[in-house]
Scaffold this motif. Structure first.
Motif, mmCIF file in Angstrom:
data_model
loop_
_atom_site.group_PDB
_atom_site.id
_atom_site.type_symbol
_atom_site.label_atom_id
_atom_site.label_comp_id
_atom_site.label_asym_id
_atom_site.label_seq_id
_atom_site.Cartn_x
_atom_site.Cartn_y
_atom_site.Cartn_z
ATOM 1 N N ARG A 26 0.853 -1.191 0.000
ATOM 2 C CA ARG A 26 0.000 0.000 0.000
ATOM 3 C C ARG A 26 0.884 1.235 0.000
ATOM 4 O O ARG A 26 1.861 1.310 0.754
ATOM 5 C CB ARG A 26 -0.884 0.025 1.232
ATOM 6 N N GLU A 27 0.570 2.181 -0.860
ATOM 7 C CA GLU A 27 1.276 3.458 -0.895
ATOM 8 C C GLU A 27 0.561 4.406 0.072
ATOM 9 O O GLU A 27 -0.502 4.927 -0.254
ATOM 10 C CB GLU A 27 1.263 4.051 -2.292
ATOM 11 N N GLU A 28 1.093 4.584 1.240
ATOM 12 C CA GLU A 28 0.433 5.381 2.274
ATOM 13 C C GLU A 28 0.210 6.835 1.855
ATOM 14 O O GLU A 28 -0.832 7.412 2.144
ATOM 15 C CB GLU A 28 1.229 5.326 3.576
ATOM 16 N N SER A 29 1.175 7.419 1.171
ATOM 17 C CA SER A 29 1.071 8.839 0.818
ATOM 18 C C SER A 29 -0.042 9.108 -0.196
ATOM 19 O O SER A 29 -0.633 10.188 -0.200
ATOM 20 C CB SER A 29 2.400 9.352 0.276
ATOM 21 N N THR A 30 -0.354 8.131 -1.055
ATOM 22 C CA THR A 30 -1.366 8.333 -2.097
ATOM 23 C C THR A 30 -2.628 7.495 -1.877
ATOM 24 O O THR A 30 -3.592 7.646 -2.615
ATOM 25 C CB THR A 30 -0.803 7.966 -3.483
ATOM 26 N N ARG A 31 -2.587 6.604 -0.885
ATOM 27 C CA ARG A 31 -3.696 5.691 -0.601
ATOM 28 C C ARG A 31 -4.024 4.785 -1.785
ATOM 29 O O ARG A 31 -5.156 4.381 -2.000
ATOM 30 C CB ARG A 31 -4.946 6.444 -0.168
ATOM 31 N N ARG A 32 -3.018 4.469 -2.574
ATOM 32 C CA ARG A 32 -3.164 3.547 -3.697
ATOM 33 C C ARG A 32 -2.523 2.221 -3.325
ATOM 34 O O ARG A 32 -1.779 2.115 -2.359
ATOM 35 C CB ARG A 32 -2.513 4.144 -4.955
ATOM 36 N N TRP A 33 -2.803 1.203 -4.121
ATOM 37 C CA TRP A 33 -2.283 -0.136 -3.880
ATOM 38 C C TRP A 33 -1.374 -0.545 -5.028
ATOM 39 O O TRP A 33 -1.672 -0.278 -6.193
ATOM 40 C CB TRP A 33 -3.439 -1.127 -3.780
ATOM 41 N N LEU A 34 -0.262 -1.205 -4.704
ATOM 42 C CA LEU A 34 0.605 -1.784 -5.727
ATOM 43 C C LEU A 34 0.133 -3.206 -5.977
ATOM 44 O O LEU A 34 0.022 -4.005 -5.049
ATOM 45 C CB LEU A 34 2.063 -1.783 -5.277
ATOM 46 N N VAL A 35 -0.171 -3.484 -7.235
ATOM 47 C CA VAL A 35 -0.695 -4.791 -7.621
ATOM 48 C C VAL A 35 0.239 -5.402 -8.658
ATOM 49 O O VAL A 35 0.558 -4.772 -9.671
ATOM 50 C CB VAL A 35 -2.126 -4.668 -8.206
ATOM 51 N N LYS A 36 0.689 -6.618 -8.390
ATOM 52 C CA LYS A 36 1.588 -7.340 -9.292
ATOM 53 C C LYS A 36 0.755 -8.250 -10.185
ATOM 54 O O LYS A 36 -0.004 -9.093 -9.702
ATOM 55 C CB LYS A 36 2.586 -8.175 -8.491
ATOM 56 N N LEU A 37 0.900 -8.063 -11.497
ATOM 57 C CA LEU A 37 0.181 -8.869 -12.476
ATOM 58 C C LEU A 37 1.161 -9.747 -13.226
ATOM 59 O O LEU A 37 2.227 -9.289 -13.641
ATOM 60 C CB LEU A 37 -0.529 -7.970 -13.496
ATOM 61 N N ASN A 38 0.825 -10.999 -13.392
ATOM 62 C CA ASN A 38 1.602 -11.890 -14.239
ATOM 63 C C ASN A 38 0.774 -12.124 -15.493
ATOM 64 O O ASN A 38 -0.171 -12.900 -15.494
ATOM 65 C CB ASN A 38 1.900 -13.212 -13.536
ATOM 66 N N TYR A 39 1.120 -11.413 -16.536
ATOM 67 C CA TYR A 39 0.361 -11.408 -17.779
ATOM 68 C C TYR A 39 1.002 -12.354 -18.780
ATOM 69 O O TYR A 39 2.202 -12.284 -19.020
ATOM 70 C CB TYR A 39 0.324 -9.985 -18.341
ATOM 71 N N GLN A 40 0.214 -13.227 -19.342
ATOM 72 C CA GLN A 40 0.734 -14.185 -20.326
ATOM 73 C C GLN A 40 -0.166 -14.178 -21.546
ATOM 74 O O GLN A 40 -1.377 -14.349 -21.442
ATOM 75 C CB GLN A 40 0.790 -15.577 -19.735
ATOM 76 N N GLU A 41 0.449 -13.961 -22.709
ATOM 77 C CA GLU A 41 -0.268 -13.963 -23.974
ATOM 78 C C GLU A 41 0.534 -14.786 -24.965
ATOM 79 O O GLU A 41 1.678 -14.461 -25.269
ATOM 80 C CB GLU A 41 -0.452 -12.536 -24.499
ATOM 81 N N ARG A 42 -0.072 -15.877 -25.403
ATOM 82 C CA ARG A 42 0.593 -16.817 -26.309
ATOM 83 C C ARG A 42 1.923 -17.261 -25.724
ATOM 84 O O ARG A 42 1.974 -17.830 -24.667
ATOM 85 C CB ARG A 42 0.724 -16.203 -27.695
ATOM 86 N N GLU A 43 3.016 -16.968 -26.392
ATOM 87 C CA GLU A 43 4.339 -17.413 -25.928
ATOM 88 C C GLU A 43 5.058 -16.336 -25.108
ATOM 89 O O GLU A 43 6.164 -16.546 -24.655
ATOM 90 C CB GLU A 43 5.190 -17.794 -27.134
ATOM 91 N N ARG A 44 4.411 -15.194 -24.926
ATOM 92 C CA ARG A 44 5.037 -14.067 -24.242
ATOM 93 C C ARG A 44 4.488 -13.920 -22.827
ATOM 94 O O ARG A 44 3.295 -14.023 -22.598
ATOM 95 C CB ARG A 44 4.742 -12.800 -25.038
ATOM 96 N N SER A 45 5.370 -13.667 -21.884
ATOM 97 C CA SER A 45 4.971 -13.500 -20.490
ATOM 98 C C SER A 45 5.599 -12.222 -19.936
ATOM 99 O O SER A 45 6.760 -11.936 -20.212
ATOM 100 C CB SER A 45 5.435 -14.706 -19.673
ATOM 101 N N GLU A 46 4.799 -11.448 -19.202
ATOM 102 C CA GLU A 46 5.296 -10.210 -18.610
ATOM 103 C C GLU A 46 4.819 -10.090 -17.175
ATOM 104 O O GLU A 46 3.747 -10.575 -16.834
ATOM 105 C CB GLU A 46 4.764 -8.992 -19.364
ATOM 106 N N THR A 47 5.602 -9.421 -16.366
ATOM 107 C CA THR A 47 5.179 -9.066 -15.025
ATOM 108 C C THR A 47 5.019 -7.553 -14.995
ATOM 109 O O THR A 47 5.926 -6.821 -15.380
ATOM 110 C CB THR A 47 6.210 -9.501 -13.976
ATOM 111 N N LEU A 48 3.841 -7.110 -14.574
ATOM 112 C CA LEU A 48 3.563 -5.686 -14.466
ATOM 113 C C LEU A 48 3.269 -5.355 -13.008
ATOM 114 O O LEU A 48 2.648 -6.148 -12.302
ATOM 115 C CB LEU A 48 2.331 -5.313 -15.298
ATOM 116 N N ILE A 49 3.701 -4.185 -12.566
ATOM 117 C CA ILE A 49 3.320 -3.690 -11.251
ATOM 118 C C ILE A 49 2.602 -2.368 -11.481
ATOM 119 O O ILE A 49 3.169 -1.439 -12.055
ATOM 120 C CB ILE A 49 4.531 -3.519 -10.323
ATOM 121 N N LEU A 50 1.329 -2.332 -11.070
ATOM 122 C CA LEU A 50 0.503 -1.149 -11.265
ATOM 123 C C LEU A 50 0.195 -0.495 -9.926
ATOM 124 O O LEU A 50 0.007 -1.175 -8.922
ATOM 125 C CB LEU A 50 -0.815 -1.532 -11.942
ATOM 126 N N SER A 51 0.102 0.813 -9.920
ATOM 127 C CA SER A 51 -0.347 1.572 -8.766
ATOM 128 C C SER A 51 -1.809 1.908 -9.018
ATOM 129 O O SER A 51 -2.130 2.679 -9.928
ATOM 130 C CB SER A 51 0.487 2.849 -8.630
#
Length: 65
Positions: A26-51
């Motif tokens: 949790r980002e206390e200063s902005t009251r937002r949450w950090l969410v880790k996504l493991n995105y996979q499409e066909r043969e490609r895989s990515e990890t994204l971290i979104l606020s």
């Protein structure tokens, strides 16, 4: 109550809509949450971290995983 390690599904932003992820912090200063996504499409895989605002995702119940 939302907590670290909660499984969520992104509603917004549009490019990540529907992707499941895990709350990692949790980002206390902005009251937002950090969410880790493991995105996979066909043969490609990515990890994204979104606020995100709590309105930008929904909690997935353990039965829905």
């Amino acid at each position: 109550m939302l907590d670290v390690k909660t499984t969520v599904k992104v509603i917004y932003p549009k490019y990540a809509k529907g992707i499941k992820g895990i709350v990692i912090a949790r980002e206390e200063s902005t009251r937002r949450w950090l969410v880790k996504l493991n995105y996979q499409e066909r043969e490609r895989s990515e990890t994204l971290i979104l606020s995100l605002k709590e309105l930008d995702f929904e909690v997935i119940e353990s039965d829905d995983i």
